[in-house]
Design a protein around this motif. Structure first.
Motif, short mmCIF file in Angstrom:
data_model
loop_
_atom_site.label_atom_id
_atom_site.label_comp_id
_atom_site.label_asym_id
_atom_site.label_seq_id
_atom_site.Cartn_x
_atom_site.Cartn_y
_atom_site.Cartn_z
N UNK A 53 0.81 -1.22 0.00
CA UNK A 53 0.00 0.00 0.00
C UNK A 53 0.84 1.26 0.00
N UNK A 54 2.16 1.11 0.12
CA UNK A 54 3.04 2.26 0.06
C UNK A 54 2.72 3.28 1.13
N UNK A 55 2.59 4.54 0.72
CA UNK A 55 2.30 5.63 1.66
C UNK A 55 0.81 5.81 1.89
N UNK A 56 -0.03 4.92 1.37
CA UNK A 56 -1.47 5.07 1.51
C UNK A 56 -1.97 4.56 2.86
N UNK A 57 -1.13 3.86 3.59
CA UNK A 57 -1.54 3.35 4.89
C UNK A 57 -1.63 4.52 5.88
N UNK A 58 -2.70 4.58 6.70
CA UNK A 58 -2.80 5.66 7.70
C UNK A 58 -1.55 5.75 8.55
N UNK A 59 -1.15 6.97 8.88
CA UNK A 59 0.13 7.20 9.55
C UNK A 59 0.21 6.48 10.89
N UNK A 60 -0.85 6.56 11.68
CA UNK A 60 -0.80 5.95 13.01
C UNK A 60 -0.67 4.43 12.91
N UNK A 61 -1.44 3.83 11.97
CA UNK A 61 -1.36 2.39 11.78
C UNK A 61 0.03 1.99 11.27
N UNK B 221 8.10 10.78 -1.70
CA UNK B 221 6.81 11.19 -1.17
C UNK B 221 5.74 11.26 -2.24
N UNK B 222 6.04 10.85 -3.47
CA UNK B 222 5.08 10.89 -4.55
C UNK B 222 4.46 9.53 -4.78
N UNK B 223 4.35 9.15 -6.06
CA UNK B 223 3.65 7.93 -6.38
C UNK B 223 4.56 6.84 -6.90
N UNK B 224 5.85 7.02 -6.81
CA UNK B 224 6.76 5.98 -7.25
C UNK B 224 7.00 4.96 -6.17
N UNK B 225 7.93 4.04 -6.42
CA UNK B 225 8.22 3.04 -5.42
C UNK B 225 8.77 3.63 -4.16
N UNK B 226 9.52 4.76 -4.32
CA UNK B 226 10.03 5.40 -3.11
C UNK B 226 9.05 6.50 -2.74
N UNK B 227 8.20 6.20 -1.77
CA UNK B 227 7.28 7.18 -1.26
C UNK B 227 5.86 6.99 -1.71
N UNK B 228 5.61 6.32 -2.81
CA UNK B 228 4.24 6.08 -3.24
C UNK B 228 3.82 4.67 -3.01
N UNK B 229 3.02 4.11 -3.93
CA UNK B 229 2.62 2.73 -3.80
C UNK B 229 3.76 1.82 -4.19
N UNK C 138 12.39 -3.07 3.87
CA UNK C 138 13.27 -2.30 4.75
C UNK C 138 12.98 -0.80 4.63
N UNK C 139 12.83 -0.33 3.40
CA UNK C 139 12.57 1.10 3.20
C UNK C 139 11.19 1.48 3.74
N UNK C 140 10.18 0.68 3.42
CA UNK C 140 8.81 1.05 3.81
C UNK C 140 8.65 1.09 5.33
N UNK C 141 9.21 0.11 6.00
CA UNK C 141 9.07 0.07 7.46
C UNK C 141 9.76 1.29 8.07
N UNK C 142 10.92 1.64 7.56
CA UNK C 142 11.61 2.83 8.06
C UNK C 142 10.83 4.10 7.74
N UNK C 143 10.25 4.16 6.54
CA UNK C 143 9.49 5.35 6.14
C UNK C 143 8.28 5.54 7.03
N UNK C 144 7.57 4.47 7.31
CA UNK C 144 6.37 4.58 8.13
C UNK C 144 6.69 4.86 9.60
N UNK C 145 7.90 4.54 10.00
CA UNK C 145 8.29 4.76 11.39
C UNK C 145 8.80 6.16 11.65
#
Length: 734
Positions: A312-320, A376-384, A408-415
C-alpha cells in the motif's frame, strides 16, 4: 436498455439479469435482495442436494454406471441440438429429437458438456465424492488417535499421511470454489483439522498433516479460510511455528497458512497481526537464505510483506503504519533484513550464473536509475509499492532481494516520527550493512537503499553515525555514476543529492569530506547544465536547488576545499549564479565574498573580468528592493578596492544614484545604497571626476531640497548624506 442476454436461459435467470442491469441505481436491488432471488436459491438448493447425497442413498435398481449412462445420454442429446463437435476420438450419435442426425464430438468436448439436470459437471461430482471419502478416513483416523483406540499408532499415522497427500492433491486440482466450499463445509473439514492441530497429545506427524491440509484448503477457498480463522487455527499454527522443537515441515505448513491469510484481504491481515504473528514471522528470518532455511524465509518474507501492508506504500494511515513499524522494530527486524539483503543478492548472482541465458540489462547503481516519481510521490520510493512477481519467473534471489529492500525502506518510512523506530535504525551495523550493498546491487535495489539513507539523513541523531560509516563518499560515488555520462542524474542521483544536502548543509567537516570524494565537479556540472536549461524559461531543475547551497557553502570550508573549487571552475559557476536570472544571486554573492576575504589574490582577478562586472551591475539594477542582496553586494565591494574602481568605471554609479534618489526607496535600503556609494567614492581613482560626471552632489542635496528639512524623518539617512558630502570636501547647501 440492457446488454444482450444469452439465448436459452431460464425465465428465472433472465429476471435476475434484468434486475442487475437496471441503469438507475435506485431501481437496482441491493446485493442482499439479489442473494435471496429465486434463481440463486433454487440453484443453491439443487447443488447442495447433489453434492451431499451419500452413495448408499441410491436405489438398488440404479447403479453408478447407470447414472453415468443417463448423464451421457442427456449430454449427447443436448450436443445434437446445439452444435457440431469435432475431435480426434470421433463417434456417431442418434438424436431422440427428430430422427437420425450425424454428429461428431471429442472426449474433451464430452467432458465439458457432461452435466446432469442440476448443472454440476461429472468432474465436480467426482471431486465431491473423492473429498467426502478422504474426509471420512481422516475423521476416523484422527478420532482413533484422540480417543486412544488405535491399536497400532504407526499404521494410523501412515494412513493419515496418505489421506493427507490425497486431500492436498484434490485441493490443488479443484476447479470450482463453490463446490469446494460446499464439500468442505458439509464434511466439517475445518472442525476436524482444527481439533487435530489443537490436540497436543497426538503424534506430531498427525498434527502436521492436519496443518498442511488446513493450509491447502485455505488456499483453495477464502470462505474455508474464514472458517479456520473463526475456529482459532491461527494461534495454534503460530504456536507450532514458534516452538523450537517443531520440524521444518511443520513450520513450512504454518508459514503457508500465515501467508495465505495475509493475502486474503485486509480483515484477514488484521486478524493475523492481532494474533501476534509479526514478531514470530520475524524470528523465522534467522534461518537465512541458504540451505533448508531458504523456503522458510521466503514464506516468512512474503507473509511479512503482505501483513505489514507494504504494497500500500504511503497510503496506509500514519498511526497504523507507525504501529506496525514499531512492532517490527521491537522484533529486531532491521538487522535481519540487512543481513538478508546481502544473502538474497548473493543468491541472485548464483541464479544468474546457473542460467547462462539470463541477460541482466540492469546497470549498477552508480549508473543512474530508470525509476520515476518523487520522494513522497507515487513511485516506489514514497508512493505505492512497485513489487510484483513477474509471470513465468520462479521465486529467485532477485525477486526476494527487491522484496527485502522494499520492506526495509517502507518500514523505516512509516516509522518516521517514532523515536523507538529511529533509535533501532540508527545503528552503525545496520548503516554499514546497507552501505556495503549500495555499490554492488542493481539500480532498482539501490534506489530503495538510497531512500533509506535519505530518511536517516533527516534524523539529527543519525548524521554522525552516517559520517562514521562512510556514507558521504558512498553517496558521492552514486551521484558521480549518475552524472558521469552527462545525463540528468536519474532517480538515484536525485536521492543521493538530497541525502548529501542533508548531511553536509551545515557541517564543514562533512563538506570537506564530500569535496575530497569528488563532489565539487559534479555540483559545477549541475549548475552549468541547469542554468543553461532554465535560461530558456524552463522550470528550475530540482537538482539545482540542492546543488547550489552545497557549492556556495564550500567556499568557506577549508583550504583543500577551495583548491578543489578553483581547479574545477567553481568561481565561474559563482559568477554565473550571481546573475539575477539564475535566482541564486544572494548565495553566490555570499560565497564570492567569503572566498574573497580569505584568498583575495585568487578571486579578485576573476571579478575584474567583464562578465563578472556585468553580473554585479545587473544584481544592483534588479535588486534595489532586496535589502539582503544589497547588503551582500556592499560586503563584497568593500573587500576589494580594485573591484570598486572597476565598478565605478563600468556603469555601476548611474543605477546606484537612481536607486538612492528614488522617492519609493525605503530608508533602510537607502542607507545601504549610500554606504555603497561611500565605499566606491573612497576607492575611486578620480573621485572628483566621478562626482562631476554623475552629478552626485546635486542629486544628494535633492534628497533635502525636495521637501525641506521638516519632512526629513530619516535622520540616519540625513547624517550619512552629510558624511558623504564631507568626504567629498563639500558642505551641505540648505
Amino acid at each position: 436498455e440492457h446488454p444482450p442476454l444469452p439465448a436459452g436461459i431460464s425465465d428465472s435467470l433472465r429476471d435476475f439479469l434484468l434486475l442487475c442491469f437496471k441503469r438507475d441505481p435506485k431501481d437496482r436491488p441491493s446485493a442482499e435482495d439479489l442473494m435471496n432471488h429465486s434463481w440463486l436459491m433454487d440453484e443453491h438448493r439443487a447443488l447442495h442436494e447433489t453434492w451431499t447425497r451419500p452413495s448408499h442413498a441410491r436405489t438398488a435398481s440404479t447403479s453408478a454406471s447407470d447414472t453415468e449412462d443417463v448423464v451421457i445420454a442427456k449430454v449427447i442429446d443436448q450436443m445434437a441440438q446445439n452444435t457440431t463437435l469435432g475431435g480426434d476420438d470421433e463417434k456417431t450419435v442418434k438424436s431422440n429429437h427428430g430422427g437420425k442426425m450425424e454428429r461428431k464430438f471429442s472426449n474433451e468436448d464430452l467432458a465439458n458438456w457432461m452435466k446432469n439436470d442440476t448443472g454440476v459437471t461429472k468432474a465436480q461430482i467426482d471431486f465431491n465424492a473423492r473429498v467426502v471419502e478422504i474426509m471420512d478416513r481422516l475423521r476416523d483416523d484422527f478420532a482413533s488417535i484422540a480417543q486412544g483406540k488405535a491399536q497400532d499408532t504407526a499404521v494410523v499415522v501412515s494412513s493419515i499421511e496418505k489421506a493427507g497427500e490425497e486431500f492436498l492433491e484434490a485441493m490443488e486440482n479443484a476447479t470450482s470454489v463453490l463446490v469446494t466450499n460446499e464439500t468442505l463445509l458439509a464434511t466439517r473439514a475445518c472442525g476436524i483439522f482444527t481439533s487435530a492441530i489443537a490436540d497436543a497429545s497426538s503424534p506430531i506427524i498427525a498434527r502436521t498433516v492436519a496443518l498442511e491440509c488446513a493450509a491447502g484448503a485455505s488456499i483453495a477457498s477464502r470462505d474455508v479460510l474464514g472458517s479456520f480463522v473463526t475456529l482459532g487455527v491461527l494461534p495454534l499454527a503460530l504456536d507450532l511455528l514458534r516452538a523450537k522443537e517443531s520440524s521444518m515441515r511443520v513450520k513450512l505448513a504454518a508459514l503457508r497458512l500465515c501467508r495465505t491469510t495475509a493475502k486474503a484481504g485486509p480483515v484477514f491481515t488484521r486478524c493475523l497481526v492481532a494474533c501476534g504473528a509479526l514478531p514470530i514471522l520475524v524470528g523465522v528470518l534467522d534461518y537465512g537464505f541458504s540451505g533448508n532455511g531458504r523456503e522458510l524465509t521466503k514464506y516468512a518474507l512474503g507473509a511479512i510483506y503482505v501483513a505489514a501492508e507494504i504494497e500500500r506504500g504511503d497510503q496506509l494511515p500514519k498511526q497504523l503504519g507507525q504501529t506496525v513499524s514499531l512492532a517490527l522494530a521491537r522484533a529486531d527486524m532491521f538487522p535481519k533484513l540487512v543481513s538478508l539483503l546481502g544473502a538474497t543478492h548473493t543468491a541472485s548472482l548464483e541464479d544468474e550464473s546457473l542460467d547462462a541465458s539470463v541477460q541482466d540489462d540492469e546497470t549498477r547503481s552508480e549508473g543512474g536509475s530508470s525509476f520515476t516519481g518523487s520522494i513522497g510521490g507515487t513511485g516506489s520510493i514514497g508512493g505505492t509499492s512497485s513489487m510484483s512477481r513477474p509471470r513465468g519467473v520462479s521465486s529467485s534471489g532477485k525477486y526476494y532481494r527487491e522484496l527485502v529492500a522494499e520492506t526495509l525502506y517502507r518500514i523505516a518510512k512509516r516509522g518516521e516520527g517514532c523515536a523507538e523506530v529511529s533509535a533501532a535504525l540508527v545503528d552503525i551495523r545496520i548503516i554499514h550493512g546497507v552501505l556495503a550493498q549500495l555499490s554492488v546491487v542493481p539500480r532498482s535495489t539501490a534506489t530503495k537503499i538510497l531512500g533509506l539513507i535519505h530518511l536517516l539523513s533527516r534524523e539529527t541523531a543519525a548524521l554522525e553515525v552516517l559520517q562514521n560509516a562512510g556514507a558521504v563518499p558512498k553517496l558521492v560515488k552514486c551521484l558521480e555514476g549518475s552524472y558521469k555520462t552527462g545525463g540528468a542524474g536519474g532517480r538515484n542521483g536525485e536521492i543521493s543529492l538530497r541525502a548529501l544536502h542533508n548531511l553536509c548543509a551545515v557541517n564543514k567537516e562533512r563538506q570537506e569530506q564530500a569535496a575530497m570524494a569528488g563532489l565539487i565537479p559534479i555540483l559545477v556540472q549541475i549548475v552549468d547544465t541547469s542554468t543553461r536549461t532554465s535560461s530558456d524559461g524552463s522550470p528550475v531543475p530540482q537538482a539545482l536547488t540542492l546543488a547550489v547551497p552545497l557549492l556556495c557553502a564550500m567556499a568557506s570550508t577549508s583550504r583543500k576545499t577551495r583548491e578543489s573549487l578553483e581547479k574545477h571552475g567553481a568561481l565561474d559557476a559563482y559568477v554565473t549564479l550571481a546573475s539575477v536570472s539564475s535566482g541564486w544571486t544572494l548565495s553566490a554573492l555570499d560565497a564570492i565574498g567569503s572566498w574573497l576575504a580569505i584568498e583575495p589574490w585568487k578571486v579578485e582577478a576573476r571579478l575584474l573580468e567583464s562578465d563578472a562586472i556585468s553580473s554585479l551591475v545587473e544584481a544592483l539594477e534588479e535588486s534595489t528592493s532586496q535589502a539582503n542582496v544589497l547588503e551582500a553586494l556592499l560586503n563584497l565591494i568593500g573587500k576589494s578596492p580594485r573591484l570598486c574602481q572597476a565598478l565605478a568605471n563600468e556603469g555601476f554609479i548611474p543605477p546606484l544614484m537612481d536607486a538612492i534618489t528614488d522617492v519609493n526607496t525605503k530608508p533602510t535600503i537607502r542607507l545601504t545604497l549610500l554606504k555603497t556609494l561611500g565605499v566606491l567614492h573612497e576607492h575611486a581613482q578620480r573621485p572628483k571626476e566621478l562626482i562631476i560626471r554623475h552629478d552626485v552632489v546635486a542629486r544628494l542635496k535633492s534628497l533635502f531640497n525636495a521637501a525641506g528639512d521638516a519632512r526629513q524623518s530619516e535622520t540616519m539617512v540625513e547624517q550619512l548624506v552629510e558624511k558623504i558630502l564631507r568626504s567629498m570636501r563639500l558642505t551641505r547647501v540648505v
